[in-house]
Design a protein around this motif. Structure first.
Motif, PDB file in Angstrom:
ATOM      1  N   GLU A  83      -1.846   3.154  -1.971  1.00 42.82           N
ATOM      2  CA  GLU A  83      -2.329   2.426  -3.141  1.00 42.82           C
ATOM      3  C   GLU A  83      -3.261   1.289  -2.715  1.00 42.82           C
ATOM      4  O   GLU A  83      -2.996   0.594  -1.745  1.00 42.82           O
ATOM      5  CB  GLU A  83      -1.130   1.842  -3.919  1.00 42.82           C
ATOM      6  N   ARG A  84      -4.356   1.130  -3.473  1.00 42.81           N
ATOM      7  CA  ARG A  84      -5.295   0.020  -3.275  1.00 42.81           C
ATOM      8  C   ARG A  84      -5.735  -0.112  -1.809  1.00 42.81           C
ATOM      9  O   ARG A  84      -5.776  -1.201  -1.248  1.00 42.81           O
ATOM     10  CB  ARG A  84      -4.654  -1.292  -3.742  1.00 42.81           C
TER      11      ARG A  84
ATOM     12  N   HIS B 150       0.795  -1.227   0.000  1.00 43.53           N
ATOM     13  CA  HIS B 150       0.000   0.000   0.000  1.00 43.53           C
ATOM     14  C   HIS B 150       0.831   1.283   0.000  1.00 43.53           C
ATOM     15  O   HIS B 150       0.288   2.350  -0.289  1.00 43.53           O
ATOM     16  CB  HIS B 150      -0.963  -0.014   1.193  1.00 43.53           C
TER      17      HIS B 150
ATOM     18  N   GLU C 297      -8.414  -2.611  -0.301  1.00 45.52           N
ATOM     19  CA  GLU C 297      -8.080  -3.988   0.062  1.00 45.52           C
ATOM     20  C   GLU C 297      -7.809  -4.150   1.561  1.00 45.52           C
ATOM     21  O   GLU C 297      -7.797  -5.271   2.074  1.00 45.52           O
ATOM     22  CB  GLU C 297      -6.865  -4.450  -0.734  1.00 45.52           C
TER      23      GLU C 297
END
Length: 457
Positions: A256-257, A234, A260
């Protein structure tokens, strides 16, 4: 109870409210722990043909205490392995309380084990307690290592005592606590080489190895490998630091992301900011806004050196995080009507819930307790959310001259005459939270409908 602000009610489309609370695994976990303790006692019973003499009574009492303390040590470590089923299902604060209580019992069992074994062996060998102590430590296999491990455990227990811990820096307490792993490793082997229950009992030895290796695997995975994977995946960095109130700052973190992570409003993460003076400290801070696919936000009050230094973070600073943890989420809810009761910086997880908790207009209420109107962090956001959702928002602040406005059962009924029909989410400083909890009970709210987490971990 002083009410400073209640936004006008507007008509909004009703939002569905979940009526089936997420079941806590706490009863199952406790049952498994007690079943393990019963199995340990059965192991002693099976390996003990008779208890006749005074020496037998003393040494067998010591054996029981030793077996239970060895088992309790494994349970202690498992509780603090940050297993998601415990951290998110049972709740981090409740698991921490279990850990603290089990720690006190473990130290008591260790003392009983040492005293009874040495005393029993001294009676059996017609020697003084001092002579027997020296003989056990230096002549018995694996006992010198076990003695060192026991002394470490006693030291950790002393530092963890409430009166001592208040005077010790959190970082000092934390890193001393990590010595528990070394202590258990040093003490483990004497259990198998000297324990009557294990000598010649391959099945018992295998079970003990499985217990300790299983706990070690939990620690390795959830405290080492899972955080490494999270942060490599991340790539969290500070995006902005925003003043919210005197001594209160919000930190926006991009990554990031982030979807999730499966973080929920009301949860917290452990944050380590990779900046000078902050590298060695990991602190739990709640999400103060519903998590977004590319950003997370926390709001921090400067209560100490670490939290004050957070306000000086620069955009681009790398962040190491672990989590999410905590069970103060929508999954606990079982009623249509909800009261969010916040004190001070305890507003942070409740602000995220205030934004996201499904509720029909008029069924969601936030009561925010603070010293002064200037101390009401995130006030503009709260009023915007209340107006947009048709929710009710009340402030309780000190009166002229600083006169404190207590939270009482009568005051709560004035705000919400049907408060007994509400689920209540409570978060704030320990004194305020305890007083509010008592007031809620007196106002008729059942204890099972009061959801509270303390972040003094």
């Amino acid at each position: 109870m002083a009410t400073v602000h209640e936004p006008p009610r507007t008509r909004h489309r009703a939002a569905p409210a979940p009526m089936r609370p997420r079941r806590s695994p706490a009863p199952v976990v406790l049952a498994l722990i007690w079943a393990g303790a019963a199995a340990v006692l059965a192991l002693w019973w099976q390996g003990t043909p008779s208890v006749v003499t005074q020496a037998d009574w003393l040494t067998d009492g010591g054996r029981i205490a030793g077996l239970l303390s060895g088992y309790a040590c494994a349970v202690l470590v498992a509780l603090m392995a940050r297993v998601p089923a415990l951290e998110r299902g049972v709740g981090s604060d409740r698991v921490a309380r279990w850990h603290a209580m089990a720690g006190r019992w473990t130290v008591c069992l260790l003392v009983a084990h040492v005293v009874l074994i040495v005393w029993g062996y001294a009676v059996q060998g017609h020697a003084s307690v001092w002579e027997e102590t020296v003989s056990i430590v230096f002549d018995y296999p694996d006992m010198l290592k076990a003695t060192i491990g026991t002394l470490i455990l006693f030291a950790v227990g002393i530092v963890s005592a409430r009166a001592v811990r208040r005077r010790v820096r959190h970082e000092t307490w934390y890193y001393l606590h990590l010595l528990t792993y070394a202590a258990l490793f040093l003490a483990f082997f004497h259990q198998l080489s000297l324990g009557n229950e294990f000598i010649g009992n391959t099945l018992a030895q295998a079970a003990w190895y499985a217990l300790y290796l299983g706990v070690a695997a939990l620690v390795l995975w959830f405290r080492v490998l899972a955080p490494v994977r999270l942060n490599l995946r991340h790539r969290l960095r500070v995006a902005a630091v925003i003043p919210e109130a005197p001594g209160v700052f919000s930190v926006v973190v991009h990554g990031e992301r982030l979807g999730e992570l499966a973080a929920e409003p009301g949860q917290f993460l452990r944050w380590r900011f990779l900046a000078p003076g902050l590298y060695w400290t990991s602190s739990p801070y709640s999400l103060s806004a519903a998590p977004r696919p590319d950003s997370l936000r926390i709001t921090v009050k400067a209560l100490g050196g670490h939290s004050a230094a957070v306000s000086t973070l620069r955009p681009g600073t790398r962040v190491w995080a672990e989590g999410p943890y905590g069970a103060l989420t929508a999954g606990r809810r079982s009623r249509a009507k909800v009261l969010l009761l916040a004190g001070g910086v305890g507003i942070t997880p409740l602000r995220a819930l205030f934004e996201s908790l499904p509720a029909a207009p008029g069924d969601l209420t936030l009561l925010y307790r603070a010293r002064t109107a200037q101390d009401l962090a995130l006030r503009t956001e709260l009023e915007t959310i209340a107006a947009a959702r048709g929710a009710r928002l009340f402030y309780a602040v000190n009166g002229p001259g600083g006169a404190r406005v207590p939270i009482t059962a009568a005051g709560l009924r004035d705000v919400l005459p049907d408060i007994a029909a509400h689920d209540v989410y409570l978060c704030g400083p320990s004194g305020m939270a305890e007083a509010a909890y008592d007031a809620l009970i007196a106002a008729g709210v059942p204890a099972r409908h009061i959801h509270h987490e303390s972040f003094e971990l």
